[in-house]
Write a protein that holds these residues in place. Sequence first.
Motif, PDB file in Angstrom:
ATOM      1  N   VAL A 134       0.863  -1.178   0.000  1.00  0.00           N
ATOM      2  CA  VAL A 134       0.000   0.000   0.000  1.00  0.00           C
ATOM      3  C   VAL A 134       0.898   1.226   0.000  1.00  0.00           C
ATOM      4  O   VAL A 134       1.646   1.459   0.952  1.00  0.00           O
ATOM      5  CB  VAL A 134      -0.933   0.025   1.228  1.00  0.00           C
ATOM      6  N   ASN A 135       0.839   1.994  -1.064  1.00  0.00           N
ATOM      7  CA  ASN A 135       1.606   3.242  -1.146  1.00  0.00           C
ATOM      8  C   ASN A 135       0.666   4.415  -0.876  1.00  0.00           C
ATOM      9  O   ASN A 135      -0.346   4.571  -1.563  1.00  0.00           O
ATOM     10  CB  ASN A 135       2.259   3.395  -2.519  1.00  0.00           C
ATOM     11  N   ALA A 157       4.993  11.344  -8.507  1.00  0.00           N
ATOM     12  CA  ALA A 157       5.927  10.296  -8.927  1.00  0.00           C
ATOM     13  C   ALA A 157       5.582   8.965  -8.283  1.00  0.00           C
ATOM     14  O   ALA A 157       5.644   7.908  -8.934  1.00  0.00           O
ATOM     15  CB  ALA A 157       7.354  10.710  -8.586  1.00  0.00           C
ATOM     16  N   LEU A 158       5.217   8.978  -7.003  1.00  0.00           N
ATOM     17  CA  LEU A 158       4.869   7.728  -6.335  1.00  0.00           C
ATOM     18  C   LEU A 158       3.577   7.143  -6.899  1.00  0.00           C
ATOM     19  O   LEU A 158       3.437   5.913  -6.996  1.00  0.00           O
ATOM     20  CB  LEU A 158       4.737   7.950  -4.818  1.00  0.00           C
ATOM     21  N   ILE A 176      -1.839  -1.387  -3.966  1.00  0.00           N
ATOM     22  CA  ILE A 176      -2.940  -0.473  -3.679  1.00  0.00           C
ATOM     23  C   ILE A 176      -2.374   0.919  -3.428  1.00  0.00           C
ATOM     24  O   ILE A 176      -1.332   1.070  -2.799  1.00  0.00           O
ATOM     25  CB  ILE A 176      -3.722  -0.946  -2.425  1.00  0.00           C
ATOM     26  N   GLU A 177      -3.063   1.919  -3.928  1.00  0.00           N
ATOM     27  CA  GLU A 177      -2.693   3.304  -3.652  1.00  0.00           C
ATOM     28  C   GLU A 177      -3.754   3.938  -2.770  1.00  0.00           C
ATOM     29  O   GLU A 177      -4.955   3.825  -3.044  1.00  0.00           O
ATOM     30  CB  GLU A 177      -2.570   4.108  -4.949  1.00  0.00           C
ATOM     31  N   PRO A 217     -10.465  -1.933  -3.768  1.00  0.00           N
ATOM     32  CA  PRO A 217     -10.158  -1.013  -4.876  1.00  0.00           C
ATOM     33  C   PRO A 217      -8.647  -0.845  -5.031  1.00  0.00           C
ATOM     34  O   PRO A 217      -7.908  -0.850  -4.055  1.00  0.00           O
ATOM     35  CB  PRO A 217     -10.820   0.298  -4.440  1.00  0.00           C
ATOM     36  N   SER A 218      -8.206  -0.674  -6.272  1.00  0.00           N
ATOM     37  CA  SER A 218      -6.784  -0.423  -6.496  1.00  0.00           C
ATOM     38  C   SER A 218      -6.378   0.963  -6.003  1.00  0.00           C
ATOM     39  O   SER A 218      -5.207   1.205  -5.695  1.00  0.00           O
ATOM     40  CB  SER A 218      -6.427  -0.571  -7.970  1.00  0.00           C
TER      41      SER A 218
END
Length: 247
Positions: A134-135, A157-158, A176-177, A217-218
């Motif tokens: 997870v970012n 960028a991330l 996942i973001e 969810p992505s």
Amino acid sequence: MKTTGNTILLTGGGSGIGLALAQRWHDAGNHVIVTGRNPAKLKAAAAGRANLHAVPLDVADPDAIADFAKEVTDRFPAINVLVNNAGVMMYETIDARRELADAEATVITNLLGPIRLIDALIDHLVTAPDSAIVNITSGLAFVPLPKAPTYSATKAALHSYTQALRVQLEGKVEVIELAPPAVRTELTPGQSTRENYMPLGDFADEVMSLFALEPTPSEILVRNVLPLRNAEAEGAVAERLALLKAL
């Protein structure tokens, strides 16, 4: 991503969004390891929680990351979720030549930190069951805050890195973001009391409800961040950039 039964490693877990999410994941039946640069805050975060552990780490130090990855996987071999949350945000004036130490520190912490930690743990994660990365980016990845240009750029960028990572790890590790809106934390001075920012508890509760959706969810997007996330699709970037300029 499973909502319970994970062993979650979360950076920047001593305060703010990281602390709120760490405690909610712990309450949901997960083992949680929080990292950060402030041992006192980490100790307080873990106090009274048997399966919430604190392990200091400065994500700006590449040598420390390498040593930490070995230590933490030896101590907690069940780690299957990495949450890259640690970050710094500094306001910058860029209309004249300046000292770039703040900008460089922001890039190292917010972008190189997650990249390095993912790299250090990827061999472990691809073999772990139900693994996920997870970012945590920001609504500012989509419309920048003019007075925080480097912060906004690192989050953009991330976001891009996360999209590429998701493709490369498809079928191996879920990616996942989580893109927060402006939340009442101490990320910047006085932010925790700003009335037009989202209360931290409300944010964390809504995030947990989104993680509970099946499939996950992505992109985890609370309602307050949608005006920024959808700005380009709605042709409203200039309008919303002007609103951010006024902050």
